[in-house]
Design a protein around this motif. Sequence first.
Motif, short mmCIF file in Angstrom:
data_model
loop_
_atom_site.label_atom_id
_atom_site.label_comp_id
_atom_site.label_asym_id
_atom_site.label_seq_id
_atom_site.Cartn_x
_atom_site.Cartn_y
_atom_site.Cartn_z
N MET A 1 40.29 31.97 19.74
CA MET A 1 39.95 31.94 21.14
C MET A 1 38.89 33.01 21.39
O MET A 1 39.02 34.13 20.93
CB MET A 1 41.22 32.23 21.95
N ARG A 2 37.85 32.62 22.13
CA ARG A 2 36.72 33.53 22.33
C ARG A 2 36.21 33.43 23.76
O ARG A 2 36.49 32.46 24.47
CB ARG A 2 35.60 33.19 21.37
N ILE A 3 35.43 34.43 24.17
CA ILE A 3 34.74 34.38 25.45
C ILE A 3 33.52 33.48 25.26
O ILE A 3 32.78 33.60 24.29
CB ILE A 3 34.31 35.79 25.91
N ILE A 4 33.30 32.56 26.18
CA ILE A 4 32.29 31.53 26.02
C ILE A 4 30.91 31.97 26.51
O ILE A 4 29.89 31.62 25.93
CB ILE A 4 32.74 30.24 26.74
N SER A 5 30.86 32.75 27.60
CA SER A 5 29.57 33.09 28.18
C SER A 5 29.63 34.46 28.86
O SER A 5 30.70 35.00 29.09
CB SER A 5 29.18 32.02 29.21
N GLY A 6 28.47 34.99 29.17
CA GLY A 6 28.39 36.25 29.89
C GLY A 6 28.23 37.44 28.96
O GLY A 6 27.87 37.29 27.79
N PRO A 16 49.16 36.64 22.63
CA PRO A 16 50.52 37.11 22.42
C PRO A 16 51.28 36.08 21.58
O PRO A 16 51.32 34.90 21.93
CB PRO A 16 51.10 37.24 23.82
N ALA A 17 51.84 36.51 20.47
CA ALA A 17 52.48 35.59 19.52
C ALA A 17 53.68 34.87 20.13
O ALA A 17 54.54 35.49 20.74
CB ALA A 17 52.93 36.36 18.28
N ASN A 18 53.70 33.56 19.97
CA ASN A 18 54.82 32.71 20.37
C ASN A 18 55.25 32.87 21.82
O ASN A 18 56.39 32.64 22.16
CB ASN A 18 56.03 32.98 19.46
N VAL A 19 54.33 33.27 22.67
CA VAL A 19 54.67 33.50 24.07
C VAL A 19 53.99 32.50 24.99
O VAL A 19 54.56 32.07 25.98
CB VAL A 19 54.28 34.95 24.48
N THR A 20 52.77 32.13 24.68
CA THR A 20 51.98 31.32 25.60
C THR A 20 51.38 30.09 24.92
O THR A 20 51.41 29.96 23.71
CB THR A 20 50.81 32.14 26.18
N PHE A 51 50.23 33.16 35.68
CA PHE A 51 50.66 32.82 34.31
C PHE A 51 49.52 33.13 33.33
O PHE A 51 49.06 32.28 32.58
CB PHE A 51 51.05 31.34 34.20
N ALA A 52 49.07 34.36 33.32
CA ALA A 52 47.83 34.75 32.62
C ALA A 52 47.87 34.62 31.11
O ALA A 52 46.84 34.39 30.49
CB ALA A 52 47.46 36.18 33.01
N GLY A 53 49.00 34.81 30.47
CA GLY A 53 49.05 34.74 29.00
C GLY A 53 48.16 35.79 28.37
O GLY A 53 48.39 36.98 28.51
N SER A 54 47.11 35.37 27.71
CA SER A 54 46.17 36.29 27.05
C SER A 54 45.15 36.87 28.03
O SER A 54 44.41 37.79 27.69
CB SER A 54 45.42 35.58 25.93
N VAL A 79 51.32 40.85 28.92
CA VAL A 79 50.68 41.92 29.69
C VAL A 79 49.92 42.85 28.74
O VAL A 79 48.76 43.20 28.99
CB VAL A 79 51.73 42.69 30.52
N GLU A 80 50.55 43.25 27.65
CA GLU A 80 49.89 44.13 26.68
C GLU A 80 48.66 43.46 26.06
O GLU A 80 47.63 44.10 25.86
CB GLU A 80 50.88 44.55 25.60
N CYS A 81 48.77 42.17 25.78
CA CYS A 81 47.64 41.42 25.22
C CYS A 81 46.49 41.38 26.22
O CYS A 81 45.33 41.58 25.86
CB CYS A 81 48.10 40.02 24.84
N CYS A 82 46.79 41.14 27.49
CA CYS A 82 45.76 41.12 28.54
C CYS A 82 45.02 42.44 28.59
O CYS A 82 43.79 42.47 28.69
CB CYS A 82 46.38 40.83 29.90
N LEU A 83 45.76 43.54 28.53
CA LEU A 83 45.14 44.87 28.60
C LEU A 83 44.22 45.12 27.41
O LEU A 83 43.12 45.64 27.56
CB LEU A 83 46.22 45.95 28.69
N LYS A 84 44.67 44.73 26.21
CA LYS A 84 43.82 44.90 25.01
C LYS A 84 42.57 44.04 25.12
O LYS A 84 41.46 44.48 24.78
CB LYS A 84 44.61 44.53 23.75
N ASN A 85 42.73 42.81 25.59
CA ASN A 85 41.58 41.92 25.73
C ASN A 85 40.61 42.42 26.80
O ASN A 85 39.39 42.30 26.65
CB ASN A 85 42.04 40.49 26.04
N TYR A 86 41.14 43.01 27.86
CA TYR A 86 40.27 43.57 28.90
C TYR A 86 39.44 44.72 28.33
O TYR A 86 38.24 44.83 28.62
CB TYR A 86 41.11 44.04 30.09
#
Length: 189
Positions: A1-6, A16-20, A51-54, A79-86
């Motif tokens: 999974m990757r950022i597509i643009s910008g 997040p493993a096995n969560v979303t 329901f943000a997931g990643s 939540v932890e995955c979102c913070l790392k991705n941010y």
Amino acid sequence: MRIISGTAKGRRLGEPANVTRPTSDRAREGIFSALTSSFGTFAGVKLLDLFAGSGAIGLEAISRGATEVDATDKNQAAVECCLKNYELVKQSGATGKFNIHKQSAKDFLESLETPKNYDVIFIDPPYELENEYIIDLLKIIISKNLLKKSGEVIVERDDKWEELIWPKQYEVFKERSYGRGRFFFARLI
């Protein structure tokens, strides 16, 4: 999974493993193409990702210039995955604010005391979640005046799930399918 643009284009996001059940790159590309047709640019856009997931939807918006994203997920790993991705997206020079809230979608909406006036509200619950819960969310969005008059709500459902009956204040004006996911784009009437 990757950022597509910008600014963060091409950056790989963690999951997040096995969560979303992440929204695929292809589906996100289609969603953001449709939103670009509506808004032209993401500069100044405020987005709510329930329901943000990643965090991929909100972070894609940040990469494209969104000013602020509120994201909710009640799962700690998400939540932890979102913070790392941010952090990864911020390193690319993206300047939008990403707020992750460890709450259920309904609890977050009910806790808002002043209208946020979002341009886009993305609702991507687990496919097995009952339609009644989503309808409740849509009603809260109306009662709390959370969507700008020119804003859009996008709901993802499994293409095999029963049809979602939208509250009468919404008009579904576009529908897209990607794999098993059906995306409904609606606005206030």
